[in-house]
Motif scaffolding. Structure first.
Motif, PDB file in Angstrom:
ATOM      1  N   GLU A 282     -10.302  16.176  -5.094  1.00 19.74           N
ATOM      2  CA  GLU A 282     -11.252  17.204  -5.514  1.00 19.74           C
ATOM      3  C   GLU A 282     -10.941  18.557  -4.880  1.00 19.74           C
ATOM      4  N   PHE A 283     -10.444  18.540  -3.649  1.00 17.52           N
ATOM      5  CA  PHE A 283     -10.151  19.800  -2.959  1.00 17.52           C
ATOM      6  C   PHE A 283      -9.017  20.575  -3.641  1.00 17.52           C
ATOM      7  N   GLU A 284      -8.159  19.872  -4.372  1.00 19.61           N
ATOM      8  CA  GLU A 284      -7.036  20.530  -5.040  1.00 19.61           C
ATOM      9  C   GLU A 284      -7.509  21.565  -6.053  1.00 19.61           C
ATOM     10  N   ASP A 285      -8.676  21.322  -6.643  1.00 20.01           N
ATOM     11  CA  ASP A 285      -9.185  22.212  -7.686  1.00 20.01           C
ATOM     12  C   ASP A 285     -10.240  23.186  -7.168  1.00 20.01           C
ATOM     13  N   ARG A 286     -10.441  23.201  -5.861  1.00 22.34           N
ATOM     14  CA  ARG A 286     -11.441  24.102  -5.286  1.00 22.34           C
ATOM     15  C   ARG A 286     -10.770  25.240  -4.542  1.00 22.34           C
ATOM     16  N   LYS A 287     -11.297  26.438  -4.720  1.00 21.29           N
ATOM     17  CA  LYS A 287     -10.742  27.594  -4.031  1.00 21.29           C
ATOM     18  C   LYS A 287     -11.163  27.610  -2.566  1.00 21.29           C
ATOM     19  N   VAL A 288     -12.397  27.149  -2.297  1.00 16.68           N
ATOM     20  CA  VAL A 288     -12.937  27.185  -0.939  1.00 16.68           C
ATOM     21  C   VAL A 288     -13.236  25.762  -0.478  1.00 16.68           C
ATOM     22  N   VAL A 289     -12.719  25.406   0.683  1.00 11.39           N
ATOM     23  CA  VAL A 289     -13.014  24.128   1.331  1.00 11.39           C
ATOM     24  C   VAL A 289     -13.457  24.430   2.756  1.00 11.39           C
ATOM     25  N   ALA A 290     -14.661  24.021   3.114  1.00  7.23           N
ATOM     26  CA  ALA A 290     -15.167  24.264   4.462  1.00  7.23           C
ATOM     27  C   ALA A 290     -14.413  23.397   5.462  1.00  7.23           C
ATOM     28  N   LEU A 291     -14.302  23.887   6.696  1.00  7.33           N
ATOM     29  CA  LEU A 291     -13.582  23.142   7.724  1.00  7.33           C
ATOM     30  C   LEU A 291     -14.212  21.774   7.949  1.00  7.33           C
ATOM     31  N   GLU A 292     -15.546  21.697   7.935  1.00  5.41           N
ATOM     32  CA  GLU A 292     -16.229  20.415   8.138  1.00  5.41           C
ATOM     33  C   GLU A 292     -15.866  19.428   7.032  1.00  5.41           C
ATOM     34  N   GLU A 293     -15.746  19.936   5.807  1.00  2.37           N
ATOM     35  CA  GLU A 293     -15.358  19.074   4.690  1.00  2.37           C
ATOM     36  C   GLU A 293     -13.935  18.561   4.870  1.00  2.37           C
ATOM     37  N   TYR A 294     -13.065  19.455   5.290  1.00  2.00           N
ATOM     38  CA  TYR A 294     -11.670  19.071   5.483  1.00  2.00           C
ATOM     39  C   TYR A 294     -11.539  18.019   6.581  1.00  2.00           C
ATOM     40  N   LEU A 295     -12.246  18.229   7.682  1.00  2.00           N
ATOM     41  CA  LEU A 295     -12.174  17.280   8.795  1.00  2.00           C
ATOM     42  C   LEU A 295     -12.701  15.904   8.385  1.00  2.00           C
ATOM     43  N   LYS A 296     -13.737  15.888   7.565  1.00  2.00           N
ATOM     44  CA  LYS A 296     -14.257  14.609   7.064  1.00  2.00           C
ATOM     45  C   LYS A 296     -13.218  13.931   6.176  1.00  2.00           C
ATOM     46  N   MET A 297     -12.554  14.737   5.343  1.00  2.00           N
ATOM     47  CA  MET A 297     -11.542  14.175   4.454  1.00  2.00           C
ATOM     48  C   MET A 297     -10.407  13.530   5.241  1.00  2.00           C
ATOM     49  N   ILE A 298      -9.867  14.223   6.251  1.00  2.00           N
ATOM     50  CA  ILE A 298      -8.733  13.638   6.972  1.00  2.00           C
ATOM     51  C   ILE A 298      -9.179  12.478   7.859  1.00  2.00           C
ATOM     52  N   GLU A 299     -10.436  12.518   8.314  1.00  2.92           N
ATOM     53  CA  GLU A 299     -10.944  11.375   9.085  1.00  2.92           C
ATOM     54  C   GLU A 299     -10.946  10.125   8.224  1.00  2.92           C
ATOM     55  N   TYR A 300     -11.458  10.253   6.993  1.00  2.00           N
ATOM     56  CA  TYR A 300     -11.545   9.098   6.113  1.00  2.00           C
ATOM     57  C   TYR A 300     -10.173   8.696   5.575  1.00  2.00           C
ATOM     58  N   LYS A 301      -9.385   9.674   5.152  1.00  3.14           N
ATOM     59  CA  LYS A 301      -8.117   9.357   4.507  1.00  3.14           C
ATOM     60  C   LYS A 301      -7.082   8.817   5.485  1.00  3.14           C
ATOM     61  N   THR A 302      -7.099   9.300   6.721  1.00  5.20           N
ATOM     62  CA  THR A 302      -6.038   8.963   7.688  1.00  5.20           C
ATOM     63  C   THR A 302      -6.562   8.305   8.956  1.00  5.20           C
ATOM     64  N   ALA A 303      -7.565   8.927   9.593  1.00  4.80           N
ATOM     65  CA  ALA A 303      -7.908   8.555  10.962  1.00  4.80           C
ATOM     66  C   ALA A 303      -8.638   7.218  11.086  1.00  4.80           C
ATOM     67  N   VAL A 304      -9.512   6.897  10.119  1.00  7.06           N
ATOM     68  CA  VAL A 304     -10.295   5.672  10.270  1.00  7.06           C
ATOM     69  C   VAL A 304      -9.421   4.427  10.278  1.00  7.06           C
ATOM     70  N   LEU A 305      -8.280   4.478   9.590  1.00  8.37           N
ATOM     71  CA  LEU A 305      -7.411   3.294   9.572  1.00  8.37           C
ATOM     72  C   LEU A 305      -6.765   3.075  10.937  1.00  8.37           C
ATOM     73  N   LEU A 306      -6.456   4.165  11.644  1.00  8.11           N
ATOM     74  CA  LEU A 306      -5.933   4.022  13.006  1.00  8.11           C
ATOM     75  C   LEU A 306      -6.995   3.434  13.922  1.00  8.11           C
ATOM     76  N   GLY A 307      -8.222   3.932  13.797  1.00 10.35           N
ATOM     77  CA  GLY A 307      -9.306   3.397  14.616  1.00 10.35           C
ATOM     78  C   GLY A 307      -9.567   1.938  14.323  1.00 10.35           C
ATOM     79  N   ALA A 308      -9.595   1.591  13.043  1.00  8.46           N
ATOM     80  CA  ALA A 308      -9.851   0.205  12.659  1.00  8.46           C
ATOM     81  C   ALA A 308      -8.725  -0.717  13.111  1.00  8.46           C
ATOM     82  N   ALA A 309      -7.482  -0.246  13.015  1.00 15.12           N
ATOM     83  CA  ALA A 309      -6.345  -1.065  13.447  1.00 15.12           C
ATOM     84  C   ALA A 309      -6.487  -1.440  14.920  1.00 15.12           C
ATOM     85  N   LEU A 310      -6.854  -0.482  15.738  1.00 17.48           N
ATOM     86  CA  LEU A 310      -7.051  -0.759  17.164  1.00 17.48           C
ATOM     87  C   LEU A 310      -8.237  -1.699  17.377  1.00 17.48           C
TER      88      LEU A 310
END
Length: 323
Positions: free
Chosen positions: A149-177
């Motif tokens: 969804e962010f690909e089609d948006r001109k403005v993405v808030a930092l909080e939104e971006y941080l949530k996106m990378i947490e879910y897309k990338t970071a939670v799997l590292l946390g869960a693996a541990l």
């Protein structure tokens, strides 16, 4: 604790014994193809580390670790379809080597196979693993959708971006541990602290990946430097440049991001804007902050200090990378 190379070798041996030909070949050959392509095996190694952290033989966590790796490869197969990517790890992607329908179906089958691996544990452990895995798998899908969804948006808030990378990338590292801690029979406090360590480190990892995509060494980074810029991705650098830049800087950045031109000039001019606005400094500070917050979690985990230092060393290795 064993070295990272030892964990990886254990995983490679386990994967080799796990991969078997199956029928119909049109389903199983693509699954085996993606699993045999290797990769860093970082996520499943974390599961083994999570078990060893508490004195449990990491081999008891091999099936949980393999589930993490199988799930990761499922996500890669589907991501490649969504991105229309022709290559993965230097080889044709599954949907290019076969076709899109095969990619979708073999990816789905990988997800099912990941769940089956948890069946090898006794009921209480299996229940805890499946519960965490299901929560994480859904979050990864949510993160991927945010990214789309962010690909089609001109403005993405930092909080939104941080949530996106947490879910897309970071939670799997946390869960693996945390899965390693579950196999080790650890209490919820230790599990939660280890999970938070992984999520914070994973967030730092992704922000650094944003940074390396623009400012990494082309000879060691492993992919095209400036790729995110050419694709007009709203990365941490971009969002910070919009936040910190002057009206003139923002207008110039908007101009470059409104074009689909794939040129070296675009990459270089955007990088200059990232530097001039202070976005580069802010990004480096964020990487350091999330890394330190991750390390602070280690101080709350109840286990031998020497084992915690091994995990801290892994975090330092991960964050000092140039690729």
């Amino acid at each position: 604790m064993p070295s990272l190379d030892t964990y990886r070798q254990l995983l490679e041996d386990h994967i080799e014994s796990y991969i078997q030909p199956g029928e119909p070949k049109g389903l199983y050959d693509p699954m085996n193809y993606i699993m045999k392509q290797g990769g860093k095996r970082m996520r499943p190694a974390l599961t083994l580390m999570g078990a060893e952290l508490f004195g449990t033989d990491c081999r008891k966590a091999l099936d949980a670790a393999l589930a993490v790796e199988v799930f990761h490869n499922f996500s890669l197969v589907h991501d490649d379809i969504m991105d229309e990517a022709p290559l993965r790890r230097g080889k044709p992607t599954v949907h290019h080597k076969w076709d899109v329908n095969t990619g979708i179906l073999s990816g789905d089958a990988l997800l099912i196979k990941a769940y089956q691996l948890f069946e090898k544990y006794e009921p209480a452990t299996m229940s805890a693993l499946v519960s965490l895995f299901s929560k994480t798998a859904l979050e990864v899908c949510e993160g991927q959708q945010y990214d789309v969804e962010f690909e089609d948006r001109k403005v993405v808030a930092l909080e939104e971006y941080l949530k996106m990378i947490e879910y897309k990338t970071a939670v799997l590292l946390g869960a693996a541990l945390q899965m390693g801690a579950i196999v080790a029979g650890q209490n919820q406090d230790n599990q939660n602290a280890l999970y938070r360590y992984g999520v914070l480190l994973g967030t730092a990892f992704q922000i650094k990946d944003d940074y390396l995509d623009a400012f990494g060494n082309p000879e060691t980074f492993g992919k095209q430097v400036g790729g995110d810029i050419l694709e007009n991705k709203k990365t941490f650098l971009y969002i910070k440049a919009q936040e910190l830049g002057s009206a003139e800087d923002k207008a110039a950045l908007d101009g470059w991001y409104e074009t689909t031109e794939a040129s070296d000039e675009k990459v270089e001019q955007v990088k200059v804007l990232f530097q001039n606005t202070g976005a580069v400094i802010a990004t480096r500070e964020a990487i350091a902050d999330y890394t330190q917050r991750a390390f602070d979690q280690l101080d709350t985990i109840q286990t031998e200090a020497a084992r915690l230092e091994e995990l801290r060393g892994f975090g330092e290795y991960l964050m000092n990378r140039t690729v």
